[in-house]
Write an enzyme that holds these catalytic residues in place. Structure first.
Site, PDB file in Angstrom:
ATOM      1  CG  HIS A 140      -1.845   1.381   0.828  1.00 16.49           C
ATOM      2  ND1 HIS A 140      -3.101   1.400   0.258  1.00 16.49           N
ATOM      3  CD2 HIS A 140      -2.452   2.287   1.874  1.00 16.49           C
ATOM      4  CE1 HIS A 140      -3.308   2.969   1.214  1.00 16.49           C
ATOM      5  NE2 HIS A 140      -2.546   2.918   1.745  1.00 16.49           N
ATOM      6  CB  SER A 141       1.395   4.565   0.330  1.00 11.55           C
ATOM      7  OG  SER A 141       1.450   6.153  -0.039  1.00 11.55           O
ATOM      8  CG  MET A 142       7.894   3.529   0.802  1.00  8.81           C
ATOM      9  SD  MET A 142       7.813   3.955   2.637  1.00  8.81           S
ATOM     10  CE  MET A 142       9.239   2.851   2.551  1.00  8.81           C
TER      11      MET A 142
ATOM     12  CB  SER B  22      -3.098  -0.474  -2.459  1.00  6.33           C
ATOM     13  OG  SER B  22      -3.977  -0.246  -1.782  1.00  6.33           O
TER      14      SER B  22
END
Length: 256
Positions: free
Chosen positions: A95-97, A122
Site C-alpha cells: 500500500h502506498s510506498m 494499492s
C-alpha cells in the site's frame, strides 16, 4: 509443509503462522507504517494463506536501527531477506510506498527466478507517474499536517508528542525514499498486476493508477473503491474479497 528457514528475525513477521498453507502473501507497509498494519489481513486469510508482513527498520521494535531513505536499497535488503520465504508461491501486496517497494522487490526476485505470481499495488500511482513533492523537506509540523490530511494515522499518535517524536524520523525517511524515487525507464515485472485505489485519493488519481498497466508484461486489472488514500480501512471486506478471489483462483490452477 515445513516452514522456511527464518531470516534474521528483523524483516519478516507472521502474526498467524500457517505452515501448511500452499500460498504465501507478503505485505509491504506504507510510509511510516509497520508490519502490524497487516495484522487484520493475516487474521482474515489464515490458515489458508501464510501471511508475512515486512517490518522496515526505524519503527516499533526496530526503531533503534538506522532508517533507509532509498527505495532501491530497501528493496535490495528485503529481496535478500525474502529468499528464505520463497519455498511456495508468493503474492505481493503493497500500500502506498509499499506498492513501490513491492514492485522493486518483485523485479529483483524475478531476476533471481523466484518472483511473485501477482503484485497488488494499492493507493499508489504508477512508478513512472511522477509528481514533484517535498513533504520530507518540511518541518515536523508540516509532516504532521500531511498525516492529518491523509487520515491514515491513529489520532492518538497525532495527539501524543512523545509518540510523534518517535515516529517522525521514520516518516521523514520514508517520504524522502518515495519522493526521490525514480523508476528505471521501461521498468516492468513479468507477473500480473492488480491495482486498487480510492476514487478520492489525493495522492493517486484513477488515471495515474491505470498507468501501472505499462509496468507489467502480464495481465492487468484495476479496482476503484469509494474513499481516499486509506480507502482500505473502510473497505476492508471488499479488499479481502479481492484477495480471497485471487487465492481461490490460484488454488484451482494448482502449484505455480
Amino acid at each position: 509443509m515445513s516452514s522456511p528457514l527464518a531470516d534474521d528475525g528483523l524483516w519478516c513477521r507472521r502474526f498467524h503462522p500457517a505452515p501448511d498453507a500452499g500460498r504465501r502473501l507478503v505485505c509491504f507497509p506504507h510510509a511510516g507504517g509497520s508490519a502490524s498494519f497487516y495484522h487484520p489481513v493475516s487474521a482474515a486469510l489464515s490458515p489458508d494463506v501464510d501471511v508475512v508482513a515486512v517490518q522496515y527498520p526505524g519503527r516499533q521494535d526496530r526503531r533503534q536501527e538506522e532508517t533507509i531513505d532509498d527505495i532501491g536499497l530497501l528493496a535490495d535488503r528485503i529481496a535478500q531477506a525474502l529468499g528464505a520465504w520463497a519455498d511456495r508461491p508468493l503474492t505481493f501486496f503493497g500500500h502506498s510506498m509499499g506498492a513501490l517497494v513491492a514492485f522493486e522487490v518483485a523485479r529483483r526476485l524475478e531476476r533471481a527466478g523466484n518472483g511473485p505470481v501477482r503484485l497488488f499495488a494499492s493507493g499508489r500511482r504508477a512508478p513512472s507517474a511522477y509528481r514533484d513533492e517535498d513533504v520530507h523537506r518540511r518541518d515536523d509540523d508540516g509532516i504532521v499536517a500531511e498525516l492529518r490530511a491523509l487520515s491514515g494515522t491513529d489520532s492518538r499518535v497525532l495527539e501524543d508528542d512523545e509518540m510523534l517524536r518517535m515516529v517522525l524520523p521514520a516518516l521523514r525517511s520514508d517520504y524522502k525514499a518515495v519522493e526521490t524515487y525514480r523508476s528505471e525507464p521501461g521498468a516492468v515485472v513479468r507477473c500480473p498486476v492488480t491495482v486498487l485505489v480510492g476514487d478520492q485519493d489525493p495522492k493517486t488519481s484513477v488515471a495515474e493508477a491505470r498507468a501501472w498497466e505499462g509496468h507489467t508484461n502480464g495481465d492487468f486489472a484495476l479496482r476503484v473503491f469509494p474513499g481516499g488514500h486509506f480507502y482500505l480501512a473502510d473497505r476492508q471486506a471488499e479488499v479481502m474479497n479481492v484477495l480471497h478471489d485471487h487465492f481461490t483462483s490460484a488454488a484451482l490452477q494448482g502449484p505455480a
